[in-house]
Design an enzyme around this catalytic site. Structure first.
Site, PDB file in Angstrom:
ATOM      1  N   ALA A  12       0.821  -1.221   0.000  1.00 12.74           N
ATOM      2  CA  ALA A  12       0.000   0.000   0.000  1.00 12.74           C
ATOM      3  C   ALA A  12       0.851   1.265   0.000  1.00 12.74           C
ATOM      4  O   ALA A  12       0.315   2.368   0.033  1.00 12.74           O
ATOM      5  CB  ALA A  12      -0.925  -0.011   1.215  1.00 12.74           C
ATOM      6  N   SER A 134      -0.807 -10.105 -13.664  1.00 11.90           N
ATOM      7  CA  SER A 134      -0.244  -9.176 -14.661  1.00 11.90           C
ATOM      8  C   SER A 134      -0.632  -9.714 -16.027  1.00 11.90           C
ATOM      9  O   SER A 134      -1.012 -10.873 -16.180  1.00 11.90           O
ATOM     10  CB  SER A 134       1.285  -9.180 -14.530  1.00 11.90           C
ATOM     11  OG  SER A 134       1.877  -8.514 -15.622  1.00 11.90           O
ATOM     12  N   TYR A 147       9.587 -13.658 -13.577  1.00 12.70           N
ATOM     13  CA  TYR A 147       8.443 -12.777 -13.262  1.00 12.70           C
ATOM     14  C   TYR A 147       7.172 -13.397 -13.842  1.00 12.70           C
ATOM     15  O   TYR A 147       6.152 -13.512 -13.152  1.00 12.70           O
ATOM     16  CB  TYR A 147       8.692 -11.377 -13.828  1.00 12.70           C
ATOM     17  CG  TYR A 147       7.585 -10.379 -13.512  1.00 12.70           C
ATOM     18  CD1 TYR A 147       7.425  -9.867 -12.226  1.00 12.70           C
ATOM     19  CD2 TYR A 147       6.699  -9.950 -14.505  1.00 12.70           C
ATOM     20  CE1 TYR A 147       6.405  -8.955 -11.931  1.00 12.70           C
ATOM     21  CE2 TYR A 147       5.687  -9.036 -14.218  1.00 12.70           C
ATOM     22  CZ  TYR A 147       5.544  -8.539 -12.939  1.00 12.70           C
ATOM     23  OH  TYR A 147       4.535  -7.638 -12.657  1.00 12.70           O
ATOM     24  N   LYS A 151       3.673 -14.770 -11.965  1.00 16.14           N
ATOM     25  CA  LYS A 151       2.335 -14.261 -12.275  1.00 16.14           C
ATOM     26  C   LYS A 151       1.430 -15.378 -12.830  1.00 16.14           C
ATOM     27  O   LYS A 151       0.222 -15.382 -12.579  1.00 16.14           O
ATOM     28  CB  LYS A 151       2.431 -13.069 -13.231  1.00 16.14           C
ATOM     29  CG  LYS A 151       3.150 -11.849 -12.606  1.00 16.14           C
ATOM     30  CD  LYS A 151       2.481 -11.362 -11.320  1.00 16.14           C
ATOM     31  CE  LYS A 151       3.081 -10.069 -10.777  1.00 16.14           C
ATOM     32  NZ  LYS A 151       2.435  -9.623  -9.531  1.00 16.14           N
ATOM     33  N   PRO A 177      -2.914  -6.294 -15.002  1.00 15.45           N
ATOM     34  CA  PRO A 177      -2.662  -5.048 -15.731  1.00 15.45           C
ATOM     35  C   PRO A 177      -1.531  -5.182 -16.743  1.00 15.45           C
ATOM     36  O   PRO A 177      -0.637  -6.009 -16.594  1.00 15.45           O
ATOM     37  CB  PRO A 177      -2.250  -4.059 -14.631  1.00 15.45           C
ATOM     38  CG  PRO A 177      -2.399  -4.770 -13.329  1.00 15.45           C
ATOM     39  CD  PRO A 177      -2.391  -6.229 -13.636  1.00 15.45           C
TER      40      PRO A 177
HETATM   41  P1  NDP Z   1       5.341  -0.298  -7.016  1.00 15.59           P
HETATM   42  O1  NDP Z   1       6.790  -0.639  -7.021  1.00 15.59           O
HETATM   43  O2  NDP Z   1       4.947   1.128  -7.055  1.00 15.59           O
HETATM   44  O3  NDP Z   1       4.642  -0.970  -5.759  1.00 15.59           O
HETATM   45  C1  NDP Z   1       5.023  -2.212  -5.247  1.00 15.59           C
HETATM   46  C2  NDP Z   1       4.471  -2.326  -3.847  1.00 15.59           C
HETATM   47  O4  NDP Z   1       4.771  -3.641  -3.352  1.00 15.59           O
HETATM   48  C3  NDP Z   1       5.094  -1.317  -2.897  1.00 15.59           C
HETATM   49  O5  NDP Z   1       4.096  -0.798  -2.069  1.00 15.59           O
HETATM   50  C4  NDP Z   1       6.066  -2.163  -2.077  1.00 15.59           C
HETATM   51  O6  NDP Z   1       6.157  -1.665  -0.766  1.00 15.59           O
HETATM   52  C5  NDP Z   1       5.350  -3.501  -2.069  1.00 15.59           C
HETATM   53  N1  NDP Z   1       6.251  -4.609  -1.783  1.00 15.59           N
HETATM   54  C6  NDP Z   1       7.266  -5.075  -2.541  1.00 15.59           C
HETATM   55  N2  NDP Z   1       7.871  -6.091  -1.922  1.00 15.59           N
HETATM   56  C7  NDP Z   1       7.217  -6.265  -0.730  1.00 15.59           C
HETATM   57  C8  NDP Z   1       7.368  -7.150   0.362  1.00 15.59           C
HETATM   58  N3  NDP Z   1       8.335  -8.086   0.385  1.00 15.59           N
HETATM   59  N4  NDP Z   1       6.505  -7.066   1.399  1.00 15.59           N
HETATM   60  C9  NDP Z   1       5.537  -6.121   1.404  1.00 15.59           C
HETATM   61  N5  NDP Z   1       5.345  -5.248   0.402  1.00 15.59           N
HETATM   62  C10 NDP Z   1       6.188  -5.320  -0.644  1.00 15.59           C
HETATM   63  O7  NDP Z   1       4.747  -1.083  -8.252  1.00 15.59           O
HETATM   64  P2  NDP Z   1       3.254  -1.456  -8.706  1.00 15.59           P
HETATM   65  O8  NDP Z   1       2.257  -0.681  -7.977  1.00 15.59           O
HETATM   66  O9  NDP Z   1       3.279  -1.417 -10.172  1.00 15.59           O
HETATM   67  O10 NDP Z   1       3.204  -2.982  -8.262  1.00 15.59           O
HETATM   68  C11 NDP Z   1       2.131  -3.558  -7.550  1.00 15.59           C
HETATM   69  C12 NDP Z   1       1.824  -4.919  -8.151  1.00 15.59           C
HETATM   70  O11 NDP Z   1       1.342  -4.727  -9.481  1.00 15.59           O
HETATM   71  C13 NDP Z   1       3.010  -5.865  -8.259  1.00 15.59           C
HETATM   72  O12 NDP Z   1       2.606  -7.163  -7.869  1.00 15.59           O
HETATM   73  C14 NDP Z   1       3.344  -5.843  -9.739  1.00 15.59           C
HETATM   74  O13 NDP Z   1       3.951  -7.037 -10.162  1.00 15.59           O
HETATM   75  C15 NDP Z   1       1.958  -5.682 -10.331  1.00 15.59           C
HETATM   76  N6  NDP Z   1       1.894  -5.209 -11.709  1.00 15.59           N
HETATM   77  C16 NDP Z   1       2.360  -3.961 -12.045  1.00 15.59           C
HETATM   78  C17 NDP Z   1       2.288  -3.532 -13.358  1.00 15.59           C
HETATM   79  C18 NDP Z   1       2.806  -2.193 -13.791  1.00 15.59           C
HETATM   80  O14 NDP Z   1       2.964  -1.954 -14.999  1.00 15.59           O
HETATM   81  N7  NDP Z   1       3.062  -1.267 -12.895  1.00 15.59           N
HETATM   82  C19 NDP Z   1       1.717  -4.381 -14.396  1.00 15.59           C
HETATM   83  C20 NDP Z   1       1.243  -5.648 -13.936  1.00 15.59           C
HETATM   84  C21 NDP Z   1       1.321  -6.028 -12.643  1.00 15.59           C
HETATM   85  P3  NDP Z   1       7.488  -1.576   0.134  1.00 15.59           P
HETATM   86  O15 NDP Z   1       8.662  -1.512  -0.795  1.00 15.59           O
HETATM   87  O16 NDP Z   1       7.257  -0.338   0.943  1.00 15.59           O
HETATM   88  O17 NDP Z   1       7.441  -2.835   0.964  1.00 15.59           O
END
Ligand code: NDP
Length: 241
Positions: A12, A134, A147, A151, A177
């Site tokens: 979040a 994804s 990756y 997914k 997405p």
């Molecule tokens: P961001 O990098 O902006 O967000 C990723 C989020 O995941 C951050 O809030 C991060 O929080 C959290 N996160 C990562 N690792 C951990 C962990 N070990 N424990 C808890 N939280 C974790 O990218 P997106 O919003 O794009 O990504 C969100 C999801 O959407 C992912 O699963 C990604 O694979 C998926 N996705 C994204 C796409 C895109 O084009 N953006 C397309 C398709 C899917 P923090 O580092 O603070 O822990």
């Protein structure tokens, strides 16, 4: 204090998770926000939230956060298993430590997250699991090998959970997405893969906003409990691959 039920979001602290937490909060839901960067979630300053520093690899930490939030706000009605990391790379030169990280966070972390609320939802015979896959969980790309594996895993467990949980009236929605504007590319350490991804993104006119994904999830959630959007597959209009 709101009368809407508690919803929970992993990841979040940025991107799609942040946008979804904002959308549900604006609709009046208390939100359990989980991620490692607590400062980012605090800075969002949303009302009726519980913020917990949670790494989704830690099953007990997710369960503890859910218990704390439920003690404050009542049962979790929606869990968004969103946290993920995209270490996209040419598999021939990728450090296997990056595979471990993606499998642990994107695959096992999603299952850990669903597990934290599943039994309660089954008992209450209501609830919604939103599982983050994804477009890379629907088709493969040669520089997304592991990756894509994580997914596809999310797609498989979501299909199975949907069948299993339908008898309990619990909904399972998988989100797939395409290119969304977030911080996701910051995890790519392979310069060539990153350059190729960015070039493709330019060709499709850029990604679309994370708020669009958050709003769609909220709209799907707001359907009656006996109506299920099984999958949201959302891409920029010009994304054909
Ligand atoms: P961001 O990098 O902006 O967000 C990723 C989020 O995941 C951050 O809030 C991060 O929080 C959290 N996160 C990562 N690792 C951990 C962990 N070990 N424990 C808890 N939280 C974790 O990218 P997106 O919003 O794009 O990504 C969100 C999801 O959407 C992912 O699963 C990604 O694979 C998926 N996705 C994204 C796409 C895109 O084009 N953006 C397309 C398709 C899917 P923090 O580092 O603070 O822990």
């Amino acid at each position: 204090m709101t009368d809407k039920p508690l919803v929970a979001v992993t990841g979040a602290s940025s991107g799609i998770g942040e946008a979804t937490a904002r959308a549900f909060s604006a609709a009046g839901h208390p939100v359990l926000m989980m991620a490692r960067r607590v400062d980012r979630m605090v800075a969002m300053d949303l009302p009726d939230t519980m913020i917990r520093e949670v790494d989704v690899r830690d099953r007990d930490a997710i369960a503890a956060a859910v218990t704390d939030a439920e003690n404050e706000y009542g049962p979790t009605d929606m869990m968004f298993a969103n946290a993920g990391i995209a270490r996209l790379a040419d598999i021939g030169r990728q450090d296997p430590a990056e595979w471990d990280e993606m499998i642990d966070i994107n695959a096992k972390g999603v299952m850990n997250t669903a597990h934290a609320v599943m039994a309660g939802m089954m008992e209450r015979r209501r609830g919604t699991l939103v599982m983050m896959s994804s477009i890379a969980g629907r088709k493969v790309y040669p520089d997304h090998t592991v990756y894509c594996g994580t997914k596809f895993f999310v797609h498989a467990i979501s299909e199975s959970l949907r069948e299993y949980l339908s008898a309990y009236d619990v909904r399972v929605l998988v989100v797939s997405p395409g290119v969304i504007e977030t911080e996701v590319l910051s995890a790519v350490t392979d310069a060539e893969t990153l350059a190729a991804y960015k070039a493709n993104k330019v060709k499709m006119g850029g990604g679309i906003g994370a708020d669009i994904v958050g709003d769609l999830i909220l709209n799907a959630y707001n359907l009656p409990q006996n109506a299920l959007v099984q999958e949201i597959c959302l891409t920029p209009t010009r994304q054909t691959y």
